[in-house]
Enzyme design. Structure first.
Site, mmCIF file in Angstrom:
data_model
loop_
_atom_site.group_PDB
_atom_site.id
_atom_site.type_symbol
_atom_site.label_atom_id
_atom_site.label_comp_id
_atom_site.label_asym_id
_atom_site.label_seq_id
_atom_site.Cartn_x
_atom_site.Cartn_y
_atom_site.Cartn_z
ATOM 1 C CB SER A 172 -21.995 -15.184 11.470
ATOM 2 O OG SER A 172 -21.791 -13.927 12.039
ATOM 3 C CG ASP A 193 -18.648 -11.887 13.714
ATOM 4 O OD1 ASP A 193 -17.892 -11.146 13.068
ATOM 5 O OD2 ASP A 193 -19.813 -12.141 13.367
ATOM 6 C CG ASP A 222 -19.222 -13.376 9.127
ATOM 7 O OD1 ASP A 222 -19.253 -12.893 10.273
ATOM 8 O OD2 ASP A 222 -20.149 -13.216 8.306
ATOM 9 C CG ASP A 257 -20.926 -9.999 9.973
ATOM 10 O OD1 ASP A 257 -20.524 -10.380 11.089
ATOM 11 O OD2 ASP A 257 -21.997 -10.394 9.471
#
Length: 451
Positions: free
Chosen positions: A108, A245, A247, A249
């Site tokens: 992440s 960010d 990843d 999400d």
């Protein structure tokens, strides 16, 4: 110590998180998630178990995804390798092709040396704690070891990104024609999908942070570093900036003047818009206890109920799933739109936010003015007994501050889940009061809870 944390397995790649662990974890996942009524029915019908595997672009994702795919294939699971894609894209694809489960390799918003393994069940949903525990226990047990034609195949999921982008576009209530958007992709997993989606939706797009080299993910860019995005929006005269960010999400935004629009403000905008269109289930928004008091005030003024959960998008998701709610999220930019996603989706959120600008013909600053952000001060008090926040003297001090703040503020004490630390958060109508009350209560915490 438990292997699974609040969001899968995470750690320094080739430190605690090795290829051996990734392979064994994948084998255990095949054992646990390859069971159950639906899985057994598929096997009985001669169908093979299938998993989707994706990753963000950090360099360690190559060996970790290879280990995961080896573990799954050696357990008789067919693998569709989706390559570099956002976490919510992986979750969507699991549901879209009716795969048995899936794995996302990502840490992440963490720095590039870290990595993580997130496992999704059928339908692209996160695993409950009990299932994670069963997988962890299965790592020490017998593995599935098929031979010959029964071993799994690994194939490229060639149209994975196209499927995801088409899904995003189909969700939009309005096109983005005429709007200039700057996208900061954090040199992460959305570097391809996000610009493609926004352009196909009609926006004029300027892109920064979309040149991943495996080690620059989240490095001074993305939703945790908004200065470059704000500067670029002002430099090119764009209408809005959207930040993801690593990843993707998460989604945070900046308006045309470079002012930050956080997750609470984004949720406020979307909640009111969805209510107006009859899409906000039970006129309810799910948020965490850290959401700003201004969100509660704004939602109350628009006839929207705010349900509160513990901090963490998994708790937001649990509450949304239990009540069938359609919108929830966190101040950090994890926004969940359950009509279209099973997890936070930064690209989806950004598209819908800009679509509201286009639909209402308003600037982001105008839309964000729906909510007044109350000053918020957070003090971390270290070296104290986090188990004794119910101390009578401390609670009386909290009640006294709450009485002085009245309806213009609030107090929150949050013990850390992992260390001897208590977080003191105070919101007030002005910054001076928030600062003074927070430090006043922090002193009481140090005095009363000292080890």
């Amino acid at each position: 110590m438990a292997l699974f944390g609040t969001d899968g397995v995470r750690g320094l790649a080739n430190g605690p998180l090795t290829a051996d662990i990734a392979l064994t974890l994948a084998q255990a996942t095949a054992v646990v998630l390859g069971q159950g009524r639906i899985a057994e029915a598929r096997k009985a019908a001669g169908k093979r178990l299938t998993a989707v595997v994706a990753r963000d672009p950090r360099i360690s994702g190559h060996f970790l995804s290879a280990a995961v795919e080896a573990g799954l294939a050696s357990s008789g699971v067919d693998v569709l390798d989706a390559g570099t894609l956002p976490t919510p894209a992986a979750a969507f694809l699991i549901a879209d092709i009716d795969a048995d489960f899936g794995v996302m390799i990502s840490a992440s918003h963490n720095p590039a040396p870290d990595n993580g393994i997130k496992i999704f069940a059928r339908g692209g949903v996160k695993l409950p704690d009990l299932v994670e525990q069963r997988i962890e226990e299965a790592m020490a047990g017998e593995k599935l070891r098929p031979t010959g034609a029964d071993v799994g195949r690994v194939r490229r999921f060639s149209d994975a990104e196209d499927r995801y982008v088409m899904h995003l576009l189909a969700s939009l209530p309005h096109r983005l024609d005429g709007l200039h958007v700057v996208l900061d992709c954090a040199h992460g997993a959305a570097s391809g999908a996000s610009p493609e989606a926004f352009r196909n939706a009609g926006a004029r797009v300027t892109v920064i942070g979309a040149d991943p080299d495996g080690i620059n993910i989240n490095d001074g860019v993305g939703s945790t570093h908004l200065d470059k995005l704000a500067a670029e929006v002002i430099r090119v005269g764009a209408d809005v900036g959207i930040a993801h960010d690593g990843d993707a999400d998460r989604c945070l935004a900046v308006d045309a003047d470079g002012n930050i629009v956080d997750g609470d403000q984004i949720m406020a905008i979307l909640a009111v818009a969805m209510k107006d269109r009859g899409r906000l289930v039970e006129n309810t928004l799910v948020a965490t206890v850290m959401s700003n008091l201004g969100l509660h005030v704004a939602m109350r003024e628009h006839g929207i109920t705010v349900r509160q959960t513990a901090v963490g998008d998994r708790y937001v998701l649990e509450d949304m799933n239990a009540g069938g709610y359609s919108l929830g999220g966190e101040q950090s930019g994890h926004v969940i739109m359950s009509d279209f996603a099973t997890t936070g989706d930064g690209v989806l959120t950004g598209l819908h936010l800009v679509a509201e600008m286009a639909r209402q013909k308003k600037s982001l600053a105008e839309l964000a003015s729906i909510m007044t952000v109350y000053p918020q001060k957070l003090v971390n008090v270290k070296g104290v007994d986090r188990t004794r926040t119910d101390d009578e003297h401390l609670q009386k001090a909290v009640q006294a501050v709450e009485a002085e703040l009245g309806d213009t503020g609030r107090v929150l004490l949050r013990p850390s889940g992992t260390e001897q630390l208590v977080r003191v958060m105070v919101e007030a109508a002005d910054e001076v009061s928030a600062h003074e009350y927070a430090h006043q209560l922090a002193e009481v915490v140090r005095e009363r809870l000292a080890l």
